[in-house]
Design a protein around this motif. Structure first.
Motif, PDB file in Angstrom:
ATOM      1  N   SER A 112       0.856  -1.185   0.000  1.00 11.19           N
ATOM      2  CA  SER A 112       0.000   0.000   0.000  1.00 11.19           C
ATOM      3  C   SER A 112       0.889   1.231   0.000  1.00 11.19           C
ATOM      4  CB  SER A 112      -0.953   0.012   1.205  1.00 11.19           C
ATOM      5  OG  SER A 112      -0.234  -0.059   2.415  1.00 11.19           O
ATOM      6  N   ALA A 113       0.350   2.351  -0.459  1.00  8.57           N
ATOM      7  CA  ALA A 113       1.134   3.576  -0.616  1.00  8.57           C
ATOM      8  C   ALA A 113       1.063   4.440   0.637  1.00  8.57           C
ATOM      9  CB  ALA A 113       0.628   4.362  -1.813  1.00  8.57           C
ATOM     10  N   PHE A 114       2.121   5.202   0.857  1.00  7.92           N
ATOM     11  CA  PHE A 114       2.177   6.159   1.953  1.00  7.92           C
ATOM     12  C   PHE A 114       2.283   7.566   1.378  1.00  7.92           C
ATOM     13  CE2 PHE A 114       3.542   2.232   3.839  1.00  7.92           C
ATOM     14  CZ  PHE A 114       3.013   2.270   5.112  1.00  7.92           C
ATOM     15  N   GLY A 115       1.760   8.521   2.103  1.00  7.07           N
ATOM     16  CA  GLY A 115       1.861   9.911   1.685  1.00  7.07           C
ATOM     17  C   GLY A 115       0.665  10.697   2.182  1.00  7.07           C
ATOM     18  N   GLN A 116       0.805  12.016   2.233  1.00  8.59           N
ATOM     19  CA  GLN A 116      -0.322  12.860   2.620  1.00  8.59           C
ATOM     20  C   GLN A 116      -1.448  12.681   1.610  1.00  8.59           C
ATOM     21  OE1 GLN A 116       1.436  16.772   3.033  1.00  8.59           O
ATOM     22  NE2 GLN A 116       1.675  16.468   5.236  1.00  8.59           N
ATOM     23  N   LEU A 117      -2.649  12.704   2.092  1.00  6.12           N
ATOM     24  CA  LEU A 117      -3.803  12.351   1.277  1.00  6.12           C
ATOM     25  C   LEU A 117      -3.875  13.164  -0.018  1.00  6.12           C
ATOM     26  CD1 LEU A 117      -6.271  10.531   1.105  1.00  6.12           C
ATOM     27  CD2 LEU A 117      -7.558  12.262   2.380  1.00  6.12           C
ATOM     28  N   ASP A 118      -3.618  14.457   0.065  1.00  8.07           N
ATOM     29  CA  ASP A 118      -3.710  15.305  -1.128  1.00  8.07           C
ATOM     30  C   ASP A 118      -2.618  15.012  -2.157  1.00  8.07           C
ATOM     31  OD1 ASP A 118      -5.934  16.563  -0.153  1.00  8.07           O
ATOM     32  OD2 ASP A 118      -4.851  18.294   0.652  1.00  8.07           O
ATOM     33  N   ASP A 139      -4.475   8.635  -7.887  1.00 10.60           N
ATOM     34  CA  ASP A 139      -5.472   7.569  -7.926  1.00 10.60           C
ATOM     35  C   ASP A 139      -4.786   6.204  -7.997  1.00 10.60           C
ATOM     36  OD1 ASP A 139      -7.459   9.446  -7.853  1.00 10.60           O
ATOM     37  OD2 ASP A 139      -7.978   9.299  -9.981  1.00 10.60           O
ATOM     38  N   GLU A 140      -3.713   6.138  -8.753  1.00 19.61           N
ATOM     39  CA  GLU A 140      -2.984   4.869  -8.882  1.00 19.61           C
ATOM     40  C   GLU A 140      -2.405   4.433  -7.546  1.00 19.61           C
ATOM     41  OE1 GLU A 140       0.723   2.911 -11.444  1.00 19.61           O
ATOM     42  OE2 GLU A 140       0.041   4.952 -11.866  1.00 19.61           O
ATOM     43  N   GLU A 141      -1.860   5.376  -6.787  1.00 20.66           N
ATOM     44  CA  GLU A 141      -1.294   5.040  -5.479  1.00 20.66           C
ATOM     45  C   GLU A 141      -2.386   4.620  -4.501  1.00 20.66           C
ATOM     46  OE1 GLU A 141       2.693   7.823  -5.282  1.00 20.66           O
ATOM     47  OE2 GLU A 141       0.736   8.753  -4.919  1.00 20.66           O
ATOM     48  N   ILE A 142      -3.522   5.274  -4.543  1.00 21.53           N
ATOM     49  CA  ILE A 142      -4.640   4.902  -3.674  1.00 21.53           C
ATOM     50  C   ILE A 142      -5.131   3.494  -4.004  1.00 21.53           C
ATOM     51  CG2 ILE A 142      -7.083   5.394  -3.209  1.00 21.53           C
ATOM     52  CD1 ILE A 142      -6.328   8.378  -3.326  1.00 21.53           C
ATOM     53  N   ASN A 143      -5.248   3.217  -5.298  1.00 20.71           N
ATOM     54  CA  ASN A 143      -5.753   1.911  -5.716  1.00 20.71           C
ATOM     55  C   ASN A 143      -4.759   0.789  -5.487  1.00 20.71           C
ATOM     56  OD1 ASN A 143      -8.252   2.878  -6.539  1.00 20.71           O
ATOM     57  ND2 ASN A 143      -7.516   3.387  -8.592  1.00 20.71           N
ATOM     58  N   LEU A 144      -3.473   1.109  -5.360  1.00 21.36           N
ATOM     59  CA  LEU A 144      -2.463   0.081  -5.138  1.00 21.36           C
ATOM     60  C   LEU A 144      -2.813  -0.787  -3.935  1.00 21.36           C
ATOM     61  CD1 LEU A 144       0.353  -1.243  -5.514  1.00 21.36           C
ATOM     62  CD2 LEU A 144       1.258   0.574  -4.038  1.00 21.36           C
ATOM     63  N   GLY A 145      -3.019  -0.148  -2.792  1.00 19.85           N
ATOM     64  CA  GLY A 145      -3.315  -0.905  -1.584  1.00 19.85           C
ATOM     65  C   GLY A 145      -4.682  -1.560  -1.611  1.00 19.85           C
ATOM     66  N   ILE A 146      -5.664  -0.868  -2.206  1.00 17.72           N
ATOM     67  CA  ILE A 146      -7.013  -1.439  -2.286  1.00 17.72           C
ATOM     68  C   ILE A 146      -7.005  -2.690  -3.143  1.00 17.72           C
ATOM     69  CG2 ILE A 146      -9.366  -1.027  -3.101  1.00 17.72           C
ATOM     70  CD1 ILE A 146      -8.947   1.944  -2.375  1.00 17.72           C
ATOM     71  N   GLN A 183      -3.810   0.520  14.229  1.00 17.87           N
ATOM     72  CA  GLN A 183      -4.025   1.101  15.552  1.00 17.87           C
ATOM     73  C   GLN A 183      -3.153   2.319  15.821  1.00 17.87           C
ATOM     74  OE1 GLN A 183      -3.864  -2.474  15.296  1.00 17.87           O
ATOM     75  NE2 GLN A 183      -6.099  -2.293  15.247  1.00 17.87           N
ATOM     76  N   ASN A 184      -2.146   2.537  14.971  1.00 14.68           N
ATOM     77  CA  ASN A 184      -1.209   3.637  15.204  1.00 14.68           C
ATOM     78  C   ASN A 184      -1.052   4.489  13.950  1.00 14.68           C
ATOM     79  OD1 ASN A 184       0.002   2.806  17.992  1.00 14.68           O
ATOM     80  ND2 ASN A 184       0.059   0.944  16.762  1.00 14.68           N
ATOM     81  N   PRO A 185      -2.104   5.205  13.553  1.00 14.43           N
ATOM     82  CA  PRO A 185      -2.029   5.993  12.317  1.00 14.43           C
ATOM     83  C   PRO A 185      -1.110   7.190  12.451  1.00 14.43           C
ATOM     84  CG  PRO A 185      -4.069   6.450  13.477  1.00 14.43           C
ATOM     85  CD  PRO A 185      -3.406   5.314  14.216  1.00 14.43           C
ATOM     86  N   ASN A 186      -0.649   7.683  11.310  1.00 10.45           N
ATOM     87  CA  ASN A 186       0.115   8.925  11.278  1.00 10.45           C
ATOM     88  C   ASN A 186      -0.324   9.714  10.051  1.00 10.45           C
ATOM     89  OD1 ASN A 186       1.913   8.388   8.922  1.00 10.45           O
ATOM     90  ND2 ASN A 186       2.717   6.761  10.238  1.00 10.45           N
ATOM     91  N   PRO A 187       0.110  10.947   9.892  1.00 15.14           N
ATOM     92  CA  PRO A 187      -0.399  11.782   8.788  1.00 15.14           C
ATOM     93  C   PRO A 187      -0.129  11.231   7.394  1.00 15.14           C
ATOM     94  CG  PRO A 187       0.647  13.148  10.451  1.00 15.14           C
ATOM     95  CD  PRO A 187       0.953  11.728  10.816  1.00 15.14           C
ATOM     96  N   LEU A 188       0.803  10.291   7.266  1.00 12.74           N
ATOM     97  CA  LEU A 188       1.127   9.729   5.954  1.00 12.74           C
ATOM     98  C   LEU A 188       0.472   8.375   5.715  1.00 12.74           C
ATOM     99  CD1 LEU A 188       4.959  10.541   5.806  1.00 12.74           C
ATOM    100  CD2 LEU A 188       3.040  11.929   4.984  1.00 12.74           C
ATOM    101  N   SER A 189      -0.339   7.907   6.670  1.00 11.05           N
ATOM    102  CA  SER A 189      -0.829   6.520   6.597  1.00 11.05           C
ATOM    103  C   SER A 189      -2.327   6.405   6.355  1.00 11.05           C
ATOM    104  CB  SER A 189      -0.467   5.772   7.887  1.00 11.05           C
ATOM    105  OG  SER A 189      -1.309   6.172   8.959  1.00 11.05           O
TER     106      SER A 189
END
Length: 197
Positions: free
Chosen positions: A65-71, A75-82, A115-121
């Motif tokens: 799955s991809a990491f990075g700030q949501l903005d 779309d490709e990075e979002i779909n990678l993990g899904i 259980q331990n989210p961060n701004p890039l996750s």
């Protein structure tokens, strides 16, 4: 037991193979192993049962799955993990529950970011929580006395070192979680490192 380990060439997958080989017949599966399995290509999941119809357990240590700030995520990075980690493991369960023998065991992989989210996750946290929710619900309807669990591994020390980070847990210690899930008499549990500490 005859066990297929998906993601066997990865840091954690290799450690799981090493730990379980002593007492079990371990079959390595990955995008580059003799048994080819790619979570992003669900049709390859059928290779497991085409080649090993008598498998007792499947442990999936793979999933990207991809990491990075949501903005900043495409779309490709979002779909990678899904498509890969979430949908790929869901498809694994859908196929395995129909083809595995009575009493078979399936173990998926989630992750500490559930259980331990961060701004890039944002995506990794969503995907990991989705897997955990799926396991908890789908395990209530497993056929033929099959078991379904997930492991939520911490950051492997070896991976942290490659990234130039401090900390992490040695992969050989994380492998114990998969062995615990494999032999558990419970159903639908999420195994995490704090339970072994």
């Amino acid at each position: 037991m005859k066990i297929v380990i998906i993601g066997a060439t990865g840091t954690i997958g290799n450690a799981v193979c090493t730990r379980l080989t002593e007492h079990h017949h371990v079959i390595k599966a990955s995008r580059s192993s003799e048994l080819i399995v790619d979570l992003k290509q669900p049709e390859t999941l059928h290779n497991i049962f085409d080649q090993h119809p008598d498998v007792d357990a499947i442990l999936c240590t793979a999933g990207r799955s991809a990491f990075g700030q949501l903005d900043s995520l495409t779309d490709e990075e979002i779909n990678l993990g899904i498509d890969n980690k979430l949908q790929g493991q869901i498809q694994l369960v859908r196929i395995a529950r129909r083809k595995m023998k009575e009493g078979g065991v399936i173990v998926l992989t989630t992750g500490m970011l559930a259980q331990n989210p961060n701004p890039l996750s944002s995506m990794a946290t969503m995907i990991n929580r989705g897997i955990e929710g799926f396991v908890e619900a789908a395990s209530l309807d497993m056929p033929n006395m099959q078991k379904l669990h997930a492991v939520s591994p911490p950051m492997a020390k070896e991976t942290a070192e490659k990234l130039g980070w401090q900390g992490g847990i040695p992969a050989k210690e994380i492998a114990k979680l998969y062995e615990e899930a494999l032999t558990s008499t419970h159903q639908g549990k999420i195994f995490s490192y704090h339970r072994l500490s």
